[in-house]
Scaffold this motif. Sequence first.
Motif, PDB file in Angstrom:
ATOM      1  N   LYS A  79       0.814  -1.213   0.000  1.00 24.67           N
ATOM      2  CA  LYS A  79       0.000   0.000   0.000  1.00 24.67           C
ATOM      3  C   LYS A  79       0.851   1.269   0.000  1.00 24.67           C
ATOM      4  O   LYS A  79       0.320   2.369   0.109  1.00 24.67           O
ATOM      5  N   GLY A  80       2.162   1.138  -0.103  1.00 20.24           N
ATOM      6  CA  GLY A  80       3.024   2.305  -0.234  1.00 20.24           C
ATOM      7  C   GLY A  80       3.654   2.802   1.044  1.00 20.24           C
ATOM      8  O   GLY A  80       4.273   3.872   1.043  1.00 20.24           O
ATOM      9  N   ASN A  81       3.535   2.053   2.152  1.00 19.84           N
ATOM     10  CA  ASN A  81       4.173   2.475   3.397  1.00 19.84           C
ATOM     11  C   ASN A  81       5.678   2.390   3.247  1.00 19.84           C
ATOM     12  O   ASN A  81       6.234   1.322   2.946  1.00 19.84           O
ATOM     13  N   LEU A  82       6.368   3.503   3.467  1.00 24.82           N
ATOM     14  CA  LEU A  82       7.814   3.555   3.262  1.00 24.82           C
ATOM     15  C   LEU A  82       8.597   3.032   4.452  1.00 24.82           C
ATOM     16  O   LEU A  82       9.771   2.673   4.299  1.00 24.82           O
ATOM     17  N   VAL A  83       7.990   2.993   5.621  1.00 26.08           N
ATOM     18  CA  VAL A  83       8.705   2.580   6.823  1.00 26.08           C
ATOM     19  C   VAL A  83       8.651   1.074   7.024  1.00 26.08           C
ATOM     20  O   VAL A  83       9.576   0.476   7.579  1.00 26.08           O
ATOM     21  N   ALA A  84       7.573   0.435   6.572  1.00 22.24           N
ATOM     22  CA  ALA A  84       7.406  -1.007   6.772  1.00 22.24           C
ATOM     23  C   ALA A  84       8.576  -1.831   6.223  1.00 22.24           C
ATOM     24  O   ALA A  84       8.985  -2.802   6.868  1.00 22.24           O
ATOM     25  N   PRO A  85       9.166  -1.496   5.046  1.00 22.29           N
ATOM     26  CA  PRO A  85      10.318  -2.282   4.588  1.00 22.29           C
ATOM     27  C   PRO A  85      11.496  -2.241   5.563  1.00 22.29           C
ATOM     28  O   PRO A  85      12.199  -3.248   5.728  1.00 22.29           O
ATOM     29  N   LEU A  86      11.707  -1.095   6.219  1.00 24.79           N
ATOM     30  CA  LEU A  86      12.794  -1.012   7.187  1.00 24.79           C
ATOM     31  C   LEU A  86      12.528  -1.923   8.379  1.00 24.79           C
ATOM     32  O   LEU A  86      13.423  -2.614   8.872  1.00 24.79           O
ATOM     33  N   ARG A  87      11.278  -1.889   8.868  1.00 26.00           N
ATOM     34  CA  ARG A  87      10.942  -2.736  10.013  1.00 26.00           C
ATOM     35  C   ARG A  87      11.060  -4.220   9.644  1.00 26.00           C
ATOM     36  O   ARG A  87      11.458  -5.043  10.476  1.00 26.00           O
ATOM     37  N   LYS A  88      10.726  -4.568   8.402  1.00 32.06           N
ATOM     38  CA  LYS A  88      10.828  -5.972   7.994  1.00 32.06           C
ATOM     39  C   LYS A  88      12.290  -6.400   7.933  1.00 32.06           C
ATOM     40  O   LYS A  88      12.633  -7.536   8.325  1.00 32.06           O
ATOM     41  N   VAL A  89      13.159  -5.530   7.453  1.00 30.61           N
ATOM     42  CA  VAL A  89      14.593  -5.841   7.430  1.00 30.61           C
ATOM     43  C   VAL A  89      15.125  -6.068   8.842  1.00 30.61           C
ATOM     44  O   VAL A  89      15.902  -6.995   9.101  1.00 30.61           O
ATOM     45  N   GLU A  90      14.698  -5.221   9.780  1.00 33.60           N
ATOM     46  CA  GLU A  90      15.164  -5.358  11.163  1.00 33.60           C
ATOM     47  C   GLU A  90      14.678  -6.661  11.792  1.00 33.60           C
ATOM     48  O   GLU A  90      15.429  -7.323  12.523  1.00 33.60           O
ATOM     49  N   LEU A  91      13.437  -7.052  11.507  1.00 34.59           N
ATOM     50  CA  LEU A  91      12.941  -8.326  12.023  1.00 34.59           C
ATOM     51  C   LEU A  91      13.675  -9.498  11.396  1.00 34.59           C
ATOM     52  O   LEU A  91      13.963 -10.498  12.071  1.00 34.59           O
ATOM     53  N   SER A  92      13.982  -9.396  10.109  1.00 36.32           N
ATOM     54  CA  SER A  92      14.725 -10.471   9.445  1.00 36.32           C
ATOM     55  C   SER A  92      16.124 -10.608  10.024  1.00 36.32           C
ATOM     56  O   SER A  92      16.618 -11.726  10.234  1.00 36.32           O
ATOM     57  N   GLN A  93      16.758  -9.479  10.307  1.00 38.62           N
ATOM     58  CA  GLN A  93      18.090  -9.543  10.896  1.00 38.62           C
ATOM     59  C   GLN A  93      18.026 -10.124  12.309  1.00 38.62           C
ATOM     60  O   GLN A  93      18.896 -10.893  12.706  1.00 38.62           O
ATOM     61  N   LEU A  94      16.991  -9.753  13.056  1.00 37.08           N
ATOM     62  CA  LEU A  94      16.840 -10.312  14.391  1.00 37.08           C
ATOM     63  C   LEU A  94      16.672 -11.826  14.327  1.00 37.08           C
ATOM     64  O   LEU A  94      17.300 -12.563  15.103  1.00 37.08           O
ATOM     65  N   ALA A  95      15.807 -12.293  13.413  1.00 37.74           N
ATOM     66  CA  ALA A  95      15.607 -13.738  13.279  1.00 37.74           C
ATOM     67  C   ALA A  95      16.911 -14.440  12.927  1.00 37.74           C
ATOM     68  O   ALA A  95      17.196 -15.547  13.412  1.00 37.74           O
ATOM     69  N   HIS A  96      17.743 -13.791  12.096  1.00 38.60           N
ATOM     70  CA  HIS A  96      19.013 -14.392  11.689  1.00 38.60           C
ATOM     71  C   HIS A  96      19.985 -14.516  12.857  1.00 38.60           C
ATOM     72  O   HIS A  96      20.568 -15.587  13.088  1.00 38.60           O
ATOM     73  N   ILE A  97      20.148 -13.449  13.613  1.00 40.37           N
ATOM     74  CA  ILE A  97      21.140 -13.497  14.689  1.00 40.37           C
ATOM     75  C   ILE A  97      20.645 -14.302  15.890  1.00 40.37           C
ATOM     76  O   ILE A  97      21.466 -14.754  16.716  1.00 40.37           O
ATOM     77  N   MET A  98      19.324 -14.501  16.006  1.00 41.58           N
ATOM     78  CA  MET A  98      18.811 -15.302  17.109  1.00 41.58           C
ATOM     79  C   MET A  98      18.831 -16.796  16.807  1.00 41.58           C
ATOM     80  O   MET A  98      18.607 -17.615  17.710  1.00 41.58           O
ATOM     81  N   THR A  99      19.107 -17.176  15.574  1.00 46.25           N
ATOM     82  CA  THR A  99      19.089 -18.595  15.208  1.00 46.25           C
ATOM     83  C   THR A  99      20.038 -19.427  16.062  1.00 46.25           C
ATOM     84  O   THR A  99      19.655 -20.500  16.555  1.00 46.25           O
TER      85      THR A  99
END
Length: 668
Positions: A581-601
């Motif tokens: 829907k064009g939210n510019l901030v959501a991609p940043l938050r998704k990247v941060e969650l992906s990085q968190l999932a990676h380092i918590m593995t």
Amino acid sequence: MKVRCSGSQPCTRCARKRHQCHFPLEETRVSVPESYLRELERRYSSTDPTERDVSGTLSMDRAEVQSRTISHGIRSRESLGVAVPLSNTTTGHPHPQEDDHPPLTRGESEQSQDDGGSKFWQNPLVDADYTFAKSPDGRYWYMGPSSSWSFCRRVLALVGKHMAEADSPPDPWHVDGVVFRMRWKPLGFDENPEVTNLPPFDYALFLFNTTKFHFGPLLYLIDEPMYLRNLEEFYENSVAKASISRVWYAQYLLILAFGKAFLGNVTCPGTPPGYQYAVRAMPLLPVLSGLHEDPLLAIQVLTLAAVYFQAIDMRVAAFQHIGQAMRTCLVEGWHRHMPEDVVGTEHSRRCNITFWVVYMLERQFSASFGGPSSIRDEDITAKWPSQTSDSLESWNMTLHVRLSRLTAQILTTVYGVHQAMDGSLIRNTQSMLRDLAELSQDLSDLLHTHFQGSVGKASRMAIRLILSYHHCVVLTTRPLVMCALNMHIDHTRVNNLDAIPLSGPVSSLLQSGAESARNILRILRLLGDDDLMESFLPFQLEDAFSSGFVLHLLRAVAPWLLPDDSWSEDVDCVLDRMISKGNLVAPLRKVELSQLAHIMTPLTPGALHFQSPSPTEERQDDPSMVLGEEEVPGWDLFMGNAIGLDPSQILDLAARLDMDTIMDPVDG
């Protein structure tokens, strides 16, 4: 190992620790809710004088007193209840407590701390070791203790320190304004605003109605009849209207910007739809030079600008503009009651409702930024919205205000800066649980009274109330998640990925936070399925990100609290919907969650759903929200208990924090 009192006053341990000794031997004390004390007073006043004993107290069987006291939760003297002596009413001599789980004394609490319980003794987000962090560009950033952005930085830094450098990618440091930064040229007082390239009247009216639908409680910032009159005047003579009503013209431009953003038609990647109108509005905002000709309109426009800044992740600008709006309210005295017979009924009503909207947003942005609020609740005498009207909208507004006030209390207690290592985190969490219990009862009553137990997906005010309530739970329990993460990291160095030992009350608190986080994500996903999610306003994105972040951590440190992994799919769907829907901030938050999932593995157990003796097994009820059947189409979103934990469950949990040995781990 327990430490018994030496019998002196003050006792030896308190004297050595330089603490005030709170437990004289003359009488054993318990605490009861003030409502129960009032009930005893009422019963006392209604009895015949001959039925009272010589000491002037109501004669009651001691077992009744003790059982009723325990049912409300026996609490230590340092808790927030009203302390009363537990004594024999016929002899006046105190009885020893006979409960198998007496409350912790101060000495016992300190000993628990010495034995390793200090992991949950203080909010780790408030200490000074990471209050200021240096970004890659060399700038120091304030790590506000309640900020989700700061919480992300803290967690990434903490876990990164215990990983090999090759396995720990650098923090993306999505700092303020990195996604989109508006820039504009100042407009002089002798310059006329530009009025070209504006939509026709019918489309401007359509964008206003679009904004009106999405705003919810923010709609009170706009005086609709006045706005529509000004809109007609503007389209009759746009140059003259914009010149003499610059602040209203700024409001008009911001409403165009919000309306285009809510429609979500992305035409220029990397920019929010309608941003060109917001850029033109900024030079027209009220300045700090002094009082304004129309302070009501000035405050409303400053607040609209603050919301827009927050939506595009310019948090500093949002915090500054909402602060300016609140300061202008204080200059005008709107935090005080405005007598209708002095200022007029309509003016009093408009100023009152505008103040409370500013109050709500100022509290929310303070929590998001991690900074203090601009006004103490003790200094406010303005009427609550429900005192001016009995309508559903007024009561909705009242509950929103109460949630904002509760958020402020969370910031000053759970996240308070003047904390000693004395178990204040548990006590403050306990206090907030009792406030949540009271609020959840009123919220449940409102939903069942006005919505007959079924909340429609388009009931934006009700949905925002429910989401805000659950977000308060997540915000309150997040420091405990950080405590558990620290403990889990230390534990993995010795015991690999075995479950960390958590006490029953701490596990119950973590479970409450997990349930609220999961409920938030399920609500948002269902809203997204019908294209009813707030894709531009910042509130639902904050709810989704903070919930997903906490659940990622709990999957590693306490996986038995998560019955399944459906929440992970929910958060991905919510963020993907916002991105589409064009939210510019959501991609940043998704990247941060992906990085968190990676380092918590490396810190996450391979079997996510092993059994653990935790409070989950003890509770026979299912406190999760009961959602409508997904396969049945329609507009009903919730059926039954829409809040989650009911008030009695929350009060029971708060009582257990006193009665149980908080730092005693569960077996296993």
